[in-house]
Write an enzyme that holds these catalytic residues in place. Structure first.
Site, PDB file in Angstrom:
ATOM      1  N   LYS A  63       0.843  -1.219   0.000  1.00 47.98           N
ATOM      2  CA  LYS A  63       0.000   0.000   0.000  1.00 47.98           C
ATOM      3  C   LYS A  63       0.871   1.260   0.000  1.00 47.98           C
ATOM      4  O   LYS A  63       0.628   2.187  -0.773  1.00 47.98           O
ATOM      5  CB  LYS A  63      -0.898  -0.024   1.244  1.00 47.98           C
ATOM      6  N   ASN A  64       1.883   1.287   0.857  1.00 48.82           N
ATOM      7  CA  ASN A  64       2.659   2.522   1.014  1.00 48.82           C
ATOM      8  C   ASN A  64       3.631   2.779  -0.131  1.00 48.82           C
ATOM      9  O   ASN A  64       4.259   3.833  -0.193  1.00 48.82           O
ATOM     10  CB  ASN A  64       3.391   2.526   2.359  1.00 48.82           C
TER      11      ASN A  64
ATOM     12  N   CYS B 250      -3.832  12.657  13.383  1.00 44.03           N
ATOM     13  CA  CYS B 250      -4.589  11.410  13.344  1.00 44.03           C
ATOM     14  C   CYS B 250      -4.308  10.668  14.645  1.00 44.03           C
ATOM     15  O   CYS B 250      -3.524  11.139  15.459  1.00 44.03           O
ATOM     16  CB  CYS B 250      -4.247  10.574  12.114  1.00 44.03           C
TER      17      CYS B 250
ATOM     18  N   ARG C 144       1.434  14.384  13.272  1.00 40.45           N
ATOM     19  CA  ARG C 144       1.770  14.225  11.853  1.00 40.45           C
ATOM     20  C   ARG C 144       1.817  15.537  11.032  1.00 40.45           C
ATOM     21  O   ARG C 144       0.994  15.753  10.120  1.00 40.45           O
ATOM     22  CB  ARG C 144       0.853  13.188  11.212  1.00 40.45           C
TER      23      ARG C 144
ATOM     24  N   ASP D  87       5.437   0.673  11.897  1.00 41.42           N
ATOM     25  CA  ASP D  87       4.208   0.013  11.450  1.00 41.42           C
ATOM     26  C   ASP D  87       4.118  -1.448  11.903  1.00 41.42           C
ATOM     27  O   ASP D  87       3.108  -2.118  11.636  1.00 41.42           O
ATOM     28  CB  ASP D  87       4.074   0.098   9.916  1.00 41.42           C
TER      29      ASP D  87
ATOM     30  N   ARG E  21      -8.044  -0.760   5.295  1.00 40.87           N
ATOM     31  CA  ARG E  21      -7.167   0.221   4.648  1.00 40.87           C
ATOM     32  C   ARG E  21      -5.842  -0.411   4.254  1.00 40.87           C
ATOM     33  O   ARG E  21      -5.162   0.100   3.371  1.00 40.87           O
ATOM     34  CB  ARG E  21      -6.897   1.392   5.595  1.00 40.87           C
TER      35      ARG E  21
HETATM   36  N1  EPU Z   1       7.381  14.408  10.291  1.00 40.35           N
HETATM   37  C1  EPU Z   1       7.601  15.735  10.561  1.00 40.35           C
HETATM   38  N2  EPU Z   1       7.371  16.624   9.561  1.00 40.35           N
HETATM   39  C2  EPU Z   1       6.954  16.253   8.329  1.00 40.35           C
HETATM   40  C3  EPU Z   1       6.759  14.888   8.050  1.00 40.35           C
HETATM   41  C4  EPU Z   1       6.976  13.982   9.068  1.00 40.35           C
HETATM   42  O1  EPU Z   1       7.961  16.089  11.669  1.00 40.35           O
HETATM   43  O2  EPU Z   1       6.782  17.122   7.466  1.00 40.35           O
HETATM   44  C5  EPU Z   1       7.617  13.414  11.356  1.00 40.35           C
HETATM   45  C6  EPU Z   1       6.387  12.567  11.657  1.00 40.35           C
HETATM   46  O3  EPU Z   1       5.507  13.228  12.543  1.00 40.35           O
HETATM   47  C7  EPU Z   1       7.005  11.322  12.226  1.00 40.35           C
HETATM   48  C8  EPU Z   1       8.278  11.172  11.397  1.00 40.35           C
HETATM   49  O4  EPU Z   1       8.544  12.476  10.864  1.00 40.35           O
HETATM   50  O5  EPU Z   1       7.375  11.564  13.561  1.00 40.35           O
HETATM   51  C9  EPU Z   1       8.202  10.170  10.263  1.00 40.35           C
HETATM   52  O6  EPU Z   1       7.015  10.369   9.516  1.00 40.35           O
HETATM   53  P1  EPU Z   1       6.966  10.136   7.949  1.00 40.35           P
HETATM   54  O7  EPU Z   1       6.828  11.446   7.264  1.00 40.35           O
HETATM   55  O8  EPU Z   1       8.100   9.266   7.529  1.00 40.35           O
HETATM   56  O9  EPU Z   1       5.592   9.366   7.778  1.00 40.35           O
HETATM   57  P2  EPU Z   1       4.699   9.406   6.488  1.00 40.35           P
HETATM   58  O10 EPU Z   1       5.577   9.498   5.310  1.00 40.35           O
HETATM   59  O11 EPU Z   1       3.612  10.407   6.638  1.00 40.35           O
HETATM   60  C10 EPU Z   1       4.692   6.827   6.044  1.00 40.35           C
HETATM   61  C11 EPU Z   1       3.697   5.720   6.041  1.00 40.35           C
HETATM   62  C12 EPU Z   1       3.247   5.423   7.475  1.00 40.35           C
HETATM   63  C13 EPU Z   1       4.474   5.053   8.288  1.00 40.35           C
HETATM   64  C14 EPU Z   1       5.514   6.184   8.214  1.00 40.35           C
HETATM   65  C15 EPU Z   1       6.798   5.863   8.924  1.00 40.35           C
HETATM   66  C16 EPU Z   1       2.593   6.007   3.922  1.00 40.35           C
HETATM   67  C17 EPU Z   1       1.346   6.284   3.187  1.00 40.35           C
HETATM   68  N3  EPU Z   1       2.535   6.092   5.245  1.00 40.35           N
HETATM   69  O12 EPU Z   1       4.030   7.977   6.560  1.00 40.35           O
HETATM   70  O13 EPU Z   1       2.396   4.287   7.381  1.00 40.35           O
HETATM   71  O14 EPU Z   1       4.109   4.831   9.623  1.00 40.35           O
HETATM   72  O15 EPU Z   1       5.820   6.467   6.836  1.00 40.35           O
HETATM   73  O16 EPU Z   1       7.404   4.748   8.378  1.00 40.35           O
HETATM   74  O17 EPU Z   1       3.588   5.676   3.323  1.00 40.35           O
HETATM   75  C18 EPU Z   1       0.651   2.833   7.982  1.00 40.35           C
HETATM   76  O18 EPU Z   1       0.808   2.259   6.903  1.00 40.35           O
HETATM   77  O19 EPU Z   1      -0.062   2.368   8.910  1.00 40.35           O
HETATM   78  C19 EPU Z   1       1.315   4.120   8.214  1.00 40.35           C
HETATM   79  C20 EPU Z   1       0.946   4.976   9.165  1.00 40.35           C
END
Ligand code: EPU
Length: 421
Positions: free
Chosen positions: A22-23, A116, A121, A308, A400
């Site tokens: 999915k991701n 969320c 986030r 995850d 999801r």
């Molecule tokens: N963060 C910031 N600023 C930003 C973006 C992120 O501070 O602009 C912080 C976040 O709050 C968190 C950390 O950086 O503390 C890492 O977050 P990341 O941005 O890597 O998460 P994401 O890209 O929004 C993806 C996956 C998540 C998974 C995370 C971490 C997708 C669609 N989602 O989210 O997946 O937990 O990477 O590996 O790719 C799930 O599948 O259940 C899920 C939540």
């Protein structure tokens, strides 16, 4: 609304085939917007998040048709670069259309996703990266309004935040930079396999990218990208969840069509705990004969232990005799599953961003409520070993991210079914 009803106590045995990630699929679907022509994506899982992304692509003016795991996306000449609150609020990953829209159309209005259940986030890193490429970005009425009067320009960008790298921010900046003028360097880039898969897809579209999978990605902008065909990598989190299921039930399970090299952190923890793991070219076999030993886990960006899989590992440790400490370093508040696991008899105590897990002999089946996708995975795992019947409510979270989970677990011998509430 549906619920999952399961009766614990069966050892899982047999083979399970892992679906597409999915991701990986979600940002790749957004990346398809970078070309006018059609791209064909294979191994796309049938999940509600994928359906939400298809709706978003339609609302942006692209054509998208999904059948039998194959998704054709044809963006065409004219896109309407507005991602509405209605869609973004149901799925945060919608934010990854920001980079492709800016890159191709020079304009994007994407609703701010908000927090969320797993934490606040923020998207500051996405915005910082896109601003460094020359985009003007304002927040207006709950929307990120991004514009670039002229073509985006490559830059040297540090994309680290308080919690390390960001998967989707790296993706967004990489996608926008493919059509920028000159070279972009992303420093402290996320190294997750999903970022590598996205880069592979972009390269097939004609992008010039190097260093994906390392903390420094280099992108040389090109004039245009073309449609292509790509098969999405297997879902390492789904595979990990079945690996934990095998360990937890003391079964013998072959995890087919997974990429063992993506599971190193989990394999390390499971084998330390006493699970026998054999790998071959087509997957992983997990067996357990004796008891398990407690192991400590700290979540970290890839190649560290994935956040995850934190909830699932906690379910395993909650029935492993002894004490283990599980520390969450990506989303310090991602512990909504603790209270529900404790309702099933777990002994888990929270201390800041760590959970102290006292393993118990047995869990007892109970009605429980899923708070998010991975928490629901953990509750299903707990139900597989609990005495009596467990009912997991709010199954839409599960839908999801876990394709055909009841069918896959039933085939392994679990007593599980879906019922209308
Ligand atoms: N963060 C910031 N600023 C930003 C973006 C992120 O501070 O602009 C912080 C976040 O709050 C968190 C950390 O950086 O503390 C890492 O977050 P990341 O941005 O890597 O998460 P994401 O890209 O929004 C993806 C996956 C998540 C998974 C995370 C971490 C997708 C669609 N989602 O989210 O997946 O937990 O990477 O590996 O790719 C799930 O599948 O259940 C899920 C939540």
């Amino acid at each position: 609304m549906d619920k999952i009803v399961l009766k614990g106590g069966k050892k899982l045995k047999g083979e399970v085939e892992i679906s597409g990630a999915k991701n990986s699929a979600l940002p790749i679907m957004a990346a398809a917007l970078l070309a006018e022509e059609e791209s064909v994506l294979e191994n796309v899982p049938n999940l509600s998040d994928i359906m939400t992304m298809i709706r978003l692509l339609h609302s942006l003016g692209a054509k998208a048709h999904y059948e039998g795991g194959i998704l054709a996306v044809k963006p065409g000449k004219n896109l309407n670069p507005v991602a509405p609150y209605k869609l973004v609020s149901t799925m945060r990953a919608s934010v990854c259309v920001l980079g492709p829209l800016l890159g191709r159309v020079g304009r994007a209005e994407v609703s701010l996703p908000g927090g969320c259940v797993i934490g606040p986030r923020p998207i500051d890193l996405h915005l910082k990266g896109l601003r460094s490429l020359g985009a003007q970005i304002d927040i207006q009425h709950g929307y990120v309004v991004a514009k670039s009067k002229r073509k985006l320009r490559g830059n040297d960008i540090f994309l680290g935040g308080g919690f390390g790298s960001s998967v989707l921010a790296t993706g967004n900046v990489m996608m926008a930079a493919t059509l920028a003028e000159g070279r972009t360097y992303i420093q402290n880039a996320a190294c997750e396999p999903e970022v590598v898969d996205l880069a592979q897809f972009l390269k097939k579209m004609g992008a010039r990218i190097q260093g994906e999978g390392s903390p420094r990605i280099e992108i040389e902008g090109v004039k245009r990208l073309r449609g292509t065909t790509h098969s999405v990598i297997p879902d390492r989190i789904e595979a990990g969840t079945y690996m934990v299921a095998a360990a937890m039930t003391g079964g013998d399970v072959f995890i087919k069509k997974c990429m063992p090299e993506h599971q190193n952190a989990l394999m390390d923890r499971l084998s330390q705990s006493g699970v026998r793991i054999e790998r071959n070219h087509s997957g992983l076999r997990l067996r357990r004969n004796g008891g398990l030993k407690p192991v400590d886990v700290t979540t970290l960006p890839y190649p560290g232990f994935p956040t995850d899989l934190q909830a699932q590992m906690m379910a395993l440790m909650s029935v492993t005799p002894g004490i283990s400490v599980i520390t969450e370093k990506i989303y310090p508040d991602r512990f909504m599953h603790v209270a529900e696991l404790n309702r099933m008899g777990s002994q888990i105590f929270l201390e800041g961003n760590s959970a102290i897990v006292h393993g118990v002999k047995r869990l007892s089946g109970a009605p429980v409520t899923a708070s998010d996708l991975r928490a629901s995975g953990a509750l299903i795992l707990a139900g597989l070993v609990a005495e009596g019947t467990t009912e997991v409510r709010r199954v839409y979270h599960l839908d999801r991210g876990y394709e055909h989970i009841e069918e896959k677990l039933s085939r392994l011998g679990a007593e599980i079914r879906r019922e209308k509430e």
